[in-house]
Design an enzyme around this catalytic site. Structure first.
Site, PDB file in Angstrom:
ATOM      1  CG  HIS A 137      -2.086  -0.917   1.154  1.00  0.00           C
ATOM      2  ND1 HIS A 137      -1.962  -2.282   1.190  1.00  0.00           N
ATOM      3  CD2 HIS A 137      -3.422  -0.695   1.060  1.00  0.00           C
ATOM      4  CE1 HIS A 137      -3.150  -2.857   1.122  1.00  0.00           C
ATOM      5  NE2 HIS A 137      -4.048  -1.935   1.023  1.00  0.00           N
ATOM      6  N   GLY A 186      -0.951  -2.370  -5.743  1.00  0.00           N
ATOM      7  CA  GLY A 186      -1.808  -3.486  -5.329  1.00  0.00           C
ATOM      8  C   GLY A 186      -3.193  -2.994  -4.939  1.00  0.00           C
ATOM      9  CG  HIS A 187      -6.122  -0.528  -2.268  1.00  0.00           C
ATOM     10  ND1 HIS A 187      -6.864   0.425  -2.928  1.00  0.00           N
ATOM     11  CD2 HIS A 187      -6.901  -0.987  -1.257  1.00  0.00           C
ATOM     12  CE1 HIS A 187      -8.051   0.542  -2.338  1.00  0.00           C
ATOM     13  NE2 HIS A 187      -8.098  -0.312  -1.322  1.00  0.00           N
ATOM     14  CG  HIS A 261     -10.782  -4.928  -2.334  1.00  0.00           C
ATOM     15  ND1 HIS A 261     -10.634  -3.565  -2.316  1.00  0.00           N
ATOM     16  CD2 HIS A 261     -10.928  -5.312  -1.055  1.00  0.00           C
ATOM     17  CE1 HIS A 261     -10.677  -3.137  -1.056  1.00  0.00           C
ATOM     18  NE2 HIS A 261     -10.852  -4.187  -0.272  1.00  0.00           N
ATOM     19  CD  GLU A 313     -12.356  -5.788   2.872  1.00  0.00           C
ATOM     20  OE1 GLU A 313     -11.575  -5.136   2.146  1.00  0.00           O
ATOM     21  OE2 GLU A 313     -12.503  -5.551   4.078  1.00  0.00           O
ATOM     22  CD  GLU A 329     -14.598  -1.510   2.603  1.00  0.00           C
ATOM     23  OE1 GLU A 329     -14.344  -2.584   2.002  1.00  0.00           O
ATOM     24  OE2 GLU A 329     -13.736  -0.677   2.914  1.00  0.00           O
ATOM     25  CB  CYS A 331     -14.556   2.298   1.550  1.00  0.00           C
ATOM     26  SG  CYS A 331     -13.748   3.076   2.947  1.00  0.00           S
ATOM     27  CB  CYS A 409     -10.566   2.278   4.922  1.00  0.00           C
ATOM     28  SG  CYS A 409     -11.628   0.844   4.968  1.00  0.00           S
ATOM     29  CB  CYS A 410     -15.558   2.928   6.439  1.00  0.00           C
ATOM     30  SG  CYS A 410     -15.409   1.433   5.436  1.00  0.00           S
TER      31      CYS A 410
END
Lengths: 658, 658
Positions: A137, A186-187, A261, A313, A329, A331, A409-410
């Site tokens: 990340h 990766g994200h 995801h 997710e 989620e 997010c 994160c949210c």
């Protein structure tokens, strides 16, 4: 070549003064941001420790200690900083600004000689920088920090944070790209952030770097497979898999189905759509359209939630939308708003604005307790006492919003979106001002020498909205485009009090008015072309009644079931109002549904729906030849976004008819 | 004090000649047992390797090599040996008997000086014997070997295997018990096996040892917690947890809700019920009754399947019976038959016989492909193409029976049950012969100097059953008790052609006959007391019509849904017959259901159900205000136990009404 038709509003031009959204903006400014700051400073005992600011203190040499938290812990702080930046735009707060500046100093202090910013790798494993893009990340955290820096710059005009993050972007740019080191995140997140940085700075290299990350994704050989082979060192995941999890399975232009995801997917698609707008890339736009249609036409909950499974997710299969084991989620819904906003820029079409509205009034708002102090990560459409949050399959479906998360994160994502709601409500094309969503307050445009549009809105509790236009120069000629929500079958639009357009045929009088005003409807929007005089009004009256919504017959889980909506608001039944075992309830096909305005000490002002329904009960043996018997039962439905604010208990969105 | 009212028949007294069950018994003898033997000998390439016999060859010093398979691999061989023993009873086969004797020689050869038999610990970790009862299944494997040895002894009269396993039982008895080493099995089985060994040998010590294992279970301190602390060595699981997984959470007499691994639970409860019958232990019996009521009244699928979750292959909560993520392991339904058979011995009551029948005709038979070559471990009530067997939540719900399993407990369990069906159909009390289940063929009793009862049965395809009684001595006085299935609302019972009893009031003529024959009904059984003359007949005519079955309104998953049954047979809809997306189908409340006899090359002879139903289709947008429209659709239902024998596709047991 595709062309951007419209651009989201600058927040400084938007003022929110609205019976609905103001509550949330003030809540975020007055409660959520200070509360989250305390968490980030580890000042609230007894909940998940954040340590995010302390990590920066340590990295900056201001404190001793160990890194703590997830490898992406920096991003929690970044999103909070972005929310704070927007909050400062909406509501001056010198103390907050001073504290933010202190944090920015820390970030600057933690920045390495070469521009690198990341507390995990600075404190803990400097030798492993950039070696595990799959799991670690670094580009993701950089992206969020860049977004925060741009937001703070736009809000305050101060460029220290922006310059810090430009140095980081330059560092990334020196490393990655064609003829440099190969790599993709990766994200996803850096792609969309670089586009924001490009627009804030005008620096073309950031656009090119974003394009590199987008174009490189999914090319062969799969980057993550190569990376895995080259390093002996692993972090948490050791499987790159086939790339579907992070959308690197095929090049982005070949993707036609949302996979993996769901938050990762949304951030990627947002960047793709923004890039298409920036560069006119037609093939990228077509991929975005396919993906958007797939997400919203086959993989989206009625609440605007996305991601059907906790495993990864992730998205699953088309039309697989379980209500009870759902992920959805917060997010991800927020990400869908981002993506959809960018699609709207490319083509102002009612379907985009409708999805944005669906997410915001439902799956996004449900992520936050009404008092701003608790947050959902997962937003279920059905809660079963004794199973949800307890039984393994339902462990992730927590029936009460927790205060914080190890992976948080949210909550700050929710905060930054709510504080920047104006961007989603307003936009501008070459000669058109777009109202995508009814938002009370005002919008100031520089069009035609300057125009101020004041808005009074009863939305979403009623359908009465009034725009009053104040041009700097009388007779300024431009177009106001007002989105008429797709749910609305009957509406009237009046210009200066005269009906100009309606959904039910137009009177002769109205036709004359429409001609004079050059009023027409296209693709979900009413366009009012006019030479505006000070005080001109556009009044929209939407007929707003409770209505029944059915899922496509391909959706297994909702067969025979109905969901109640009113305006953009999805309703749910809670045990608190209806007793337990909600699955026994029936909403008869011909039952009247009446709406009632409520003022609740916990839920605030809202409209409830009330139905003369039934409860089907059987005789008490597990299997029997006797059909369960329906008994009259008063059913009360409350807005979905308010669920879980009172006592803990069952909840369901989809109820059997019959 | 509770008293055993009845004892299961000896298999040597039962002869099966039946249009339904003979097929399965012959299939098991001719196909399943030879096929499974080949697998156990690793002679079938391309499927999961067993190595079970090779392990014994190695342990006996007849071959070189490593142990292979699960720590409980021996039990696969044991259950196959038990099935083979029953098969030899039903159908002489000298070659099979010779090969079984060879295997028994191997087992004898693998037995250690001190009586110990277990190939894993003999070959691989002799130093770790008896140290991890939680995970290592030594007592479980011993139990299955004991059952096989008793079965082989009863079938052939040969006692070599019995003596081998007596030595093992003696070894266990020297180690475990009051004032010896403390211990209980992590997977129950030894308890019920020791009771069988006790009855076969008359050796009281085996009864006492079984009682020890039963009584010690759930006592404090929890044995497994203590064991874990005492050993540094772990096997696969390292968590003893709170004991619910293996029913050691509280003493067995305090248990009132079935918890944990469902097969473990059934084997324990079977032993508890058998022990209660053996010793008259009232408190144990009451616990069994509570547990049986809980399982069958709140945690059982309509198919007789039990175990609602893959996580721990376990029970979950009362009324939690998901159709799609279900576990319903074949072994668990088999175990429920074992348990229920023992409850029946304590009190011949229709409810017990009904559950036995429900399991056998549905959740047990469904475990085997109709050709005997493939087996289900999991028996779902709903299969969704694209999700079942693929998506993580549904990974265990394989839509096609595999050929074999790494953990192959179910296939030989199915074989041994089907070969011993007579035990479940027939039983004897002091002066009563019980027919618990309609089974064509004959039963020979020693009662009153000897009686042969011949039975002709059209069950389950029709409800016509005829008993012809042949006493050794004319006028022998005893009672024949015939179970009338609980599903049957209308029936007639005729003695020598004259109506003696019916479910719809009794005629004067019938009353006279009933008096003469001393015929009455009690608790689900018709009792015919009589001085039997050769050729006396008892004819039972059950009215058998397709019927609708509803689940208790506490069962969330089946709300608004109906399951079709006919006689004891549960029906399902398969994609093969009805098209895809079965959830769109509706069975209208007033729809006629007609039965049709079918002769299918794959499914054999069976009765299908045919309904003028509907398919509800919507207009093609994910969410819409238009209610899906029902179109006329012919629905065909087939017996559940036959599902998955043709093409792969969707399947469902519960269909929406309306």
């Amino acid at each position: 070549m595709v062309k951007r038709q419209e651009t989201e509003a600058r927040l400084k031009d938007c003022c929110v003064k609205d019976g609905f959204w103001s509550y949330f903006q003030e809540l975020v400014s007055d409660v959520v941001i200070p509360y989250q700051e305390k968490i980030l400073r580890d000042e609230i005992p007894g909940i998940e420790k954040s340590h995010a600011i302390e990590n920066f203190r340590i990295a900056a040499g201001k404190a001793e200690g160990e890194f703590y938290g997830a490898v992406f812990q920096d991003s929690d702080l970044a999103k909070w900083l972005e929310a704070a930046a927007y909050s400062l735009q909406n509501k001056r707060d010198e103390e907050l600004e001073r504290r933010v500046d202190d944090v920015i100093d820390l970030i600057g202090g933690a920045q390495q000689e070469d521009g690198y910013v990341n507390t995990y790798f600075t404190i803990k494993e400097p030798e492993h920088r950039w070696q595990n893009l799959l799991d670690c990340h670094e580009l993701y955290c950089a992206g969020h920090m860049i977004e925060a820096a741009v937001a703070y710059y736009e809000s305050t005009g101060k460029d220290k944070f922006l310059n810090i993050m430009r140095r980081m972007a330059d560092h990334i740019d020196r490393r990655f790209g064609p003829d440099k080191t190969r790599g993709i995140p990766g994200h996803e997140e850096i792609e969309l952030a670089l586009l924001r940085l490009y627009r804030a700075t005008g620096e073309q290299r950031y656009l090119e770097l974003s394009r590199y990350f987008i174009d490189e994704r999914g090319t062969q050989p799969n980057y993550f497979q190569v990376e895995m082979k080259e390093r002996s060192w692993t972090f948490w995941s050791t499987e790159a898999g086939d790339g579907t999890y992070n959308q690197s399975h095929v090049p982005v232009r070949e993707q036609d189905k949302a996979v993996g995801h769901s938050v990762r997917a949304m951030y990627l698609y947002t960047a793709m759509a923004d890039m298409a707008g920036e560069t006119g890339d037609e093939s990228l736009y077509r991929a975005c359209l396919r993906l958007w249609e797939n997400v919203t036409g086959r993989q989206m909950y009625v609440t605007g939630g996305i991601g059907s499974t906790v495993h990864g997710e992730a998205f699953t299969k088309d039309y697989d939308l379980p209500n009870d084991t759902v992920y959805a989620e917060t997010c991800a819904s927020i990400g869908l708003v981002f993506f959809t906003r960018k699609m709207l820029e490319l083509k102002p079409s009612g379907k985009f604005a409708d999805v944005m509205e669906r997410c915001l009034f439902n799956g996004v708002l449900s992520g936050m307790q009404h008092d701003g102090k608790r947050f959902f990560y997962v937003n279920p459409l059905e809660v079963i006492p004794g199973l949800s949050g307890e039984q393994k399959e339902y462990k992730h479906v927590i029936p009460k919003r927790p205060q914080w998360y190890a992976c948080a994160c949210c909550p700050p994502n929710e905060a930054r979106l709510l504080e920047s709601i104006g961007k989603y409500a307003w936009g501008e094309g070459s000669d058109t001002i777009y109202s995508h969503m009814f938002l009370g307050g005002s919008y100031r445009s520089e069009m035609c020498g300057g125009i101020l549009i004041e808005t009074e809105s009863g939305y979403p509790w009623n359908g009465s909205v009034k725009y009053t236009v104040h041009p700097q120069e009388n007779g300024a000629s431009c177009t106001l485009a007002v989105h008429i929500p797709g749910w609305c079958e009957k509406y009237r639009l009046l210009v200066n009090g005269t009906e100009a357009l309606s959904a039910e045929g137009t009177t002769a009088e109205a036709e004359t008015a429409a001609k004079a005003a050059d009023v027409f409807r296209e693709d979900g929007y009413c366009y009012i072309r006019r030479e505006w005089k000070d005080g001109d009004t556009v009044q929209v009256d939407l007929q707003m009644e409770a209505r029944r919504v059915y899922a496509d017959s391909a959706v297994r889980e909702n067969q025979g079931r109905v969901c109640l909506m009113r305006g953009p608001v999805v309703y749910c039944l809670e045990q608190e109002d209806n007793g337990g075992q909600l699955w026994q309830l029936r909403i008869p096909e011909n039952a009247q549904i009446s709406a009632a305005e409520e003022q609740d000490p916990v839920l605030g002002r809202y409209v409830s729906l009330n139905i003369e329904g039934a409860r089907c009960l059987s005789g008490g043996s597990l299997y029997t030849g006797e059909r369960p018997v329906p008994y009259a039962w008063k059913i009360k439905a409350v807005p979905y976004y308010l669920w879980g604010n009172r006592s803990e208990g069952g909840m369901q969105v989809w109820t059997l008819e019959g």
